[in-house]
Design a protein around this motif. Sequence first.
Motif, PDB file in Angstrom:
ATOM      1  N   PHE A  26      -0.107  -3.507  33.052  1.00  0.00           N
ATOM      2  CA  PHE A  26       1.228  -3.543  32.746  1.00  0.00           C
ATOM      3  C   PHE A  26       2.126  -2.689  33.818  1.00  0.00           C
ATOM      4  N   LEU A  27       1.546  -2.284  34.883  1.00  0.00           N
ATOM      5  CA  LEU A  27       2.217  -1.625  36.048  1.00  0.00           C
ATOM      6  C   LEU A  27       3.553  -2.501  36.601  1.00  0.00           C
ATOM      7  N   PRO A  28       3.593  -3.803  36.760  1.00  0.00           N
ATOM      8  CA  PRO A  28       4.898  -4.429  36.837  1.00  0.00           C
ATOM      9  C   PRO A  28       5.848  -4.350  35.853  1.00  0.00           C
ATOM     10  N   ASP A  29       5.534  -4.089  34.885  1.00  0.00           N
ATOM     11  CA  ASP A  29       6.645  -3.766  33.593  1.00  0.00           C
ATOM     12  C   ASP A  29       6.916  -2.224  33.730  1.00  0.00           C
ATOM     13  N   LEU A  33      10.758  -1.191  34.427  1.00  0.00           N
ATOM     14  CA  LEU A  33      11.421  -0.263  33.608  1.00  0.00           C
ATOM     15  C   LEU A  33      12.212   0.881  34.598  1.00  0.00           C
ATOM     16  N   TYR A  34      11.355   1.332  35.463  1.00  0.00           N
ATOM     17  CA  TYR A  34      11.972   2.320  36.355  1.00  0.00           C
ATOM     18  C   TYR A  34      13.265   1.903  36.932  1.00  0.00           C
ATOM     19  N   ILE A  80       4.894   1.533  26.719  1.00  0.00           N
ATOM     20  CA  ILE A  80       5.709   0.588  27.480  1.00  0.00           C
ATOM     21  C   ILE A  80       6.212  -0.722  27.099  1.00  0.00           C
ATOM     22  N   ALA A  81       5.361  -1.579  26.194  1.00  0.00           N
ATOM     23  CA  ALA A  81       5.592  -2.775  25.794  1.00  0.00           C
ATOM     24  C   ALA A  81       6.712  -2.613  24.628  1.00  0.00           C
ATOM     25  N   ALA A  82       6.552  -1.358  23.814  1.00  0.00           N
ATOM     26  CA  ALA A  82       7.604  -1.121  22.709  1.00  0.00           C
ATOM     27  C   ALA A  82       8.967  -1.009  23.465  1.00  0.00           C
ATOM     28  N   ASN A  97      11.937  -8.244  39.914  1.00  0.00           N
ATOM     29  CA  ASN A  97      11.734  -8.880  41.117  1.00  0.00           C
ATOM     30  C   ASN A  97      11.561  -7.730  42.025  1.00  0.00           C
ATOM     31  N   LYS A  98      12.166  -6.587  41.921  1.00  0.00           N
ATOM     32  CA  LYS A  98      11.889  -5.532  42.627  1.00  0.00           C
ATOM     33  C   LYS A  98      10.491  -4.880  42.480  1.00  0.00           C
ATOM     34  N   ALA A  99      10.197  -5.128  41.346  1.00  0.00           N
ATOM     35  CA  ALA A  99       8.707  -4.638  40.962  1.00  0.00           C
ATOM     36  C   ALA A  99       7.622  -5.552  41.692  1.00  0.00           C
ATOM     37  N   LYS A 100       7.898  -6.950  41.542  1.00  0.00           N
ATOM     38  CA  LYS A 100       7.186  -7.803  42.309  1.00  0.00           C
ATOM     39  C   LYS A 100       6.986  -7.383  43.511  1.00  0.00           C
TER      40      LYS A 100
END
Length: 112
Positions: A26-29, A33-34, A80-82, A97-100
């Motif tokens: 879940f790191l990309p998520d 979020l950040y 994180i999912a919630a 996109n920034k996360a990727k």
Amino acid sequence: MEEDKIESVKKGFWEKVKKVAGKVPFLPDAIALYFAMLDPDTPLKAKLTIAGALTYFLTPWDVIPDVFLGAGYLDDAAVIAAVIQAATIFIKEEHRNKAKEFLGSASKEQKI
């Protein structure tokens, strides 16, 4: 006072990301979020909700301590999912996109 939570996340976030890269799906998520939390268009209430979830992610001593490989990040993933569900309208494609991009460049540099 409320902004202190956001500042606290800013201080420890990237260190945690580097530590868990390649270990949590879940790191990309979390990174998206950040970036949503930092976005000036995100309302303060949403920023604080996101900061709360990311603070939980940063904390090694939570419901299931992160030292338990495999199960240690299940509770973090649930939180994180919630928050993704609750704040989905504030998570823009730009944040994802920034996360990727970050994960792509980090994996090339550090072979994550």
